[in-house]
Design a protein around this motif. Structure first.
Motif, PDB file in Angstrom:
ATOM      1  N   SER A  73      -5.087   8.716   1.455  1.00 32.91           N
ATOM      2  CA  SER A  73      -6.095   8.328   0.461  1.00 32.91           C
ATOM      3  C   SER A  73      -7.052   9.483   0.173  1.00 32.91           C
ATOM      4  CB  SER A  73      -6.865   7.094   0.937  1.00 32.91           C
ATOM      5  OG  SER A  73      -7.482   7.334   2.194  1.00 32.91           O
ATOM      6  N   GLY A  98       0.810  -1.210   0.000  1.00 34.16           N
ATOM      7  CA  GLY A  98       0.000   0.000   0.000  1.00 34.16           C
ATOM      8  C   GLY A  98       0.840   1.256   0.000  1.00 34.16           C
ATOM      9  N   ILE A  99       1.934   1.235   0.752  1.00 31.22           N
ATOM     10  CA  ILE A  99       2.825   2.386   0.786  1.00 31.22           C
ATOM     11  C   ILE A  99       3.413   2.653  -0.593  1.00 31.22           C
ATOM     12  CG2 ILE A  99       5.036   3.229   1.712  1.00 31.22           C
ATOM     13  CD1 ILE A  99       4.324   1.700   4.307  1.00 31.22           C
ATOM     14  N   GLY A 148      -3.033   6.730   6.750  1.00 30.53           N
ATOM     15  CA  GLY A 148      -3.624   6.121   5.567  1.00 30.53           C
ATOM     16  C   GLY A 148      -4.877   6.837   5.115  1.00 30.53           C
ATOM     17  N   LEU A 177      -3.807   0.640   4.118  1.00 29.29           N
ATOM     18  CA  LEU A 177      -3.224   1.386   5.234  1.00 29.29           C
ATOM     19  C   LEU A 177      -4.198   1.764   6.332  1.00 29.29           C
ATOM     20  CD1 LEU A 177      -0.770   3.815   3.373  1.00 29.29           C
ATOM     21  CD2 LEU A 177      -0.324   1.542   4.320  1.00 29.29           C
ATOM     22  N   LEU A 183       1.502   4.889  -3.036  1.00 28.68           N
ATOM     23  CA  LEU A 183       1.486   6.343  -2.860  1.00 28.68           C
ATOM     24  C   LEU A 183       2.379   7.072  -3.857  1.00 28.68           C
ATOM     25  CD1 LEU A 183       1.415   6.587   1.041  1.00 28.68           C
ATOM     26  CD2 LEU A 183      -0.442   7.078  -0.552  1.00 28.68           C
ATOM     27  N   THR A 201      -4.669   2.456  -1.364  1.00 23.91           N
ATOM     28  CA  THR A 201      -4.070   3.028  -0.153  1.00 23.91           C
ATOM     29  C   THR A 201      -5.011   2.902   1.034  1.00 23.91           C
ATOM     30  OG1 THR A 201      -2.784   4.609  -1.456  1.00 23.91           O
ATOM     31  CG2 THR A 201      -3.117   5.128   0.869  1.00 23.91           C
ATOM     32  N   PRO A 240      -0.249  13.136   0.883  1.00 25.76           N
ATOM     33  CA  PRO A 240       0.578  11.922   0.990  1.00 25.76           C
ATOM     34  C   PRO A 240       2.067  12.227   0.876  1.00 25.76           C
ATOM     35  CG  PRO A 240      -0.535  11.995  -1.140  1.00 25.76           C
ATOM     36  CD  PRO A 240      -1.124  13.082  -0.301  1.00 25.76           C
TER      37      PRO A 240
END
Length: 507
Positions: free
Chosen positions: A336, A270-271, A332, A490, A274, A486, A375
């Protein structure tokens, strides 16, 4: 035990300041030449492809080297590699100022990018060793703001330098900034390294770099040669084979450059979404709009730099604010939400046709900039937090690679997509549609007129406007999809036991 003495605090401040200056200087080296491409082309000539490599070559060099830079910093020392990287960056910038041709400029931009990648990786790793917990979050948020300042004011600085002294002054200014960092900041860094580092994963570094170069070459040459050209197909096949080789090498290596096991964790994946999202929502417009403003809208380089302020200025402020908000709101959720704002801004930007009033660009660009800035201030700390502190070089290398390589691929992909949409919008001309579409996609309407003299200028402008709209909508779709990924990866949702406990409390 943390050393809280005044001397230790002063040393940390110097370290933060030196890395902050690097964070300001490197983005200017990206955004400045993007604004200068029309001026460089007018001075040195060169095809659309070779001029595009002024930016893409620099980004490719950073993206393919930043992970190796982290490994070098872990093994040979963060301070040593930081000084080597900054010295190389400074020298390359100075030499570029005397470039006699676009080819020479492109080659030296590659050297500049490699050196900058080493300095960035080593600097970030050194910073992670000095700060922990909330202090590290704030420090990295400040570095994110430094990147934002460089991006925000880079186009304006470039425009002023071009108007006053010519495009070469951009690179002389970068050399001066590098010399200042070396003289004032670098000596105050303390030497640190990873005690577990043994040797550099040279085979992994070589296969990864070759894979990325082959991929970018294939994407960039596609619009000019056609994606069915044997060379383009061969480059894509080579990139795929090298990717498989790289993964195999990393799995077998005792001390791999890239710890593939991290990709089994949803939070880590997920990171990585970004930087990909920021590449499509923020970096792509930052690359495309100077060309549109100067070549399609008829603005000067300085006017183009000012027009980019609504997009870039929020990056100088929002990241640090987001880092502080993360103390109260899940990171998170913040990230997002910011991506959703950016996606909405891109949809709005897509609706602006060529010839529109300059003020029409301000609201959507401001929305994109604010959304991307959220982000931006959270990514680095999230990336480092998933690995032990002593492997900070690896963490920053992996994340930096995803960030810069993702930006490089995004620029190449969007450039190819824009050219493809232009080609679909142009009438049959009896000439090579790929070359014509590429010229129109880069706003080089004069070159397009030479290729197709029977086609009116208005047709080129209409084709560009239609293609720009479709391209921005694709970028918005990628950004929104990344926002969903994301959020799912997250934002922690209560598991069965936690839900039962919450129901008990409510009862």
């Amino acid at each position: 035990m943390t050393d809280a003495s005044p001397d230790a605090a002063r040393k940390k401040a110097f370290i933060l300041a030196s890395i902050f200056l690097v964070a300001v200087t490197i983005p200017i080296s990206f955004t400045g030449p993007a604004v200068a491409i029309p001026a460089i082309g007018a001075d040195l000539g060169g095809s659309v492809i070779t001029l595009n490599w002024i930016v893409s070559g620099f980004m490719l060099a950073i993206g393919s080297t930043v992970m190796l830079g982290g490994a070098l910093a872990d093994q040979y020392g963060r301070k040593r590699m930081f000084i080597i990287g900054m010295a190389g960056f400074t020298l390359a910038s100075f030499v570029i100022g005397f470039a006699p041709s676009v080819l020479a400029l492109d080659l030296m931009r590659g050297v500049q990018g490699v050196a900058g990648a080493i300095a960035l990786s080593a600097g970030f790793a050194a910073l992670a060793q000095e700060f922990e917990g909330p202090a590290r979050t704030r420090a990295l948020g400040m570095i994110g703001s430094g990147f934002g300042i460089g991006i925000a004011f880079g186009p304006i600085i470039a425009g002023l330098l071009i108007a006053s002294f010519g495009w070469r002054a951009i690179f002389f200014a970068a050399a001066a900034a590098g010399a200042l960092i070396l003289a004032l900041g670098a000596p105050r860094l303390r030497e640190t390294r990873d005690p577990g580092a043994t040797r550099i994963d040279s085979l992994g570094a070589a296969t990864f770099t070759a894979m990325l170069v082959a991929l970018i070459f294939a994407i960039m040459e596609g619009p000019d040669l056609g994606f069915d050209h044997p060379l383009v197909i061969g480059l894509f096949a080579l990139a795929g084979a090298l990717l498989i080789t790289f993964i195999t090498v990393e799995k077998l290596a005792t001390r791999p450059m890239l710890d593939l096991s991290l990709f089994t964790y949803g939070r880590f994946v997920g990171i990585q979404a970004l930087p990909v999202a920021v590449a499509y929502s923020f970096v792509v417009p930052l690359f495309l709009l100077p060309i549109r403003f100067v070549r399609v809208e008829g603005m000067s380089e300085l006017q183009a730099g000012l027009m980019l302020l609504p997009l870039s200025a929020p990056i100088a402020i929002v990241p640090f604010t987001a880092a502080n908000l993360a103390r109260f709101i899940p990171a998170g959720l913040l990230a997002s939400g910011g991506l959703v704002l950016s996606a909405a801004g891109l949809v709005w930007l897509a609706a602006i046709a060529p010839g529109a009033a300059a003020m029409a660009f301000v609201p959507p660009l401001l929305l994109v900039g604010i959304g991307a800035g959220i982000p931006w201030g959270l990514m680095d700390d999230l990336a480092i937090s998933v690995v032990p502190t002593e492997r900070a070089g690896m963490a920053t290398g992996i994340f930096g690679t995803m960030r810069v390589a993702g930006e490089t691929v995004a620029i190449a992909v969007i450039g190819a997509v824009l050219a493809a949409f232009v080609g679909a919008s142009l009438p049959g001309t009896g000439t090579a549609i790929e070359g014509l579409a590429l010229a129109v996609a880069n706003g080089a309407f004069e070159d397009a007129a030479r290729l197709a003299p029977s086609v009116p200028h208005a047709v080129f402008a209409a084709a560009y406007g239609s293609a720009f709209r479709a391209t921005m909508l694709i970028a918005a779709g990628v950004t929104f999809a990344a926002a969903v990924v994301t959020f799912l990866a997250l934002v922690r949702r209560p598991g069965p036991r936690r839900r039962e406990r919450m129901l008990e409390i409510e009862a």
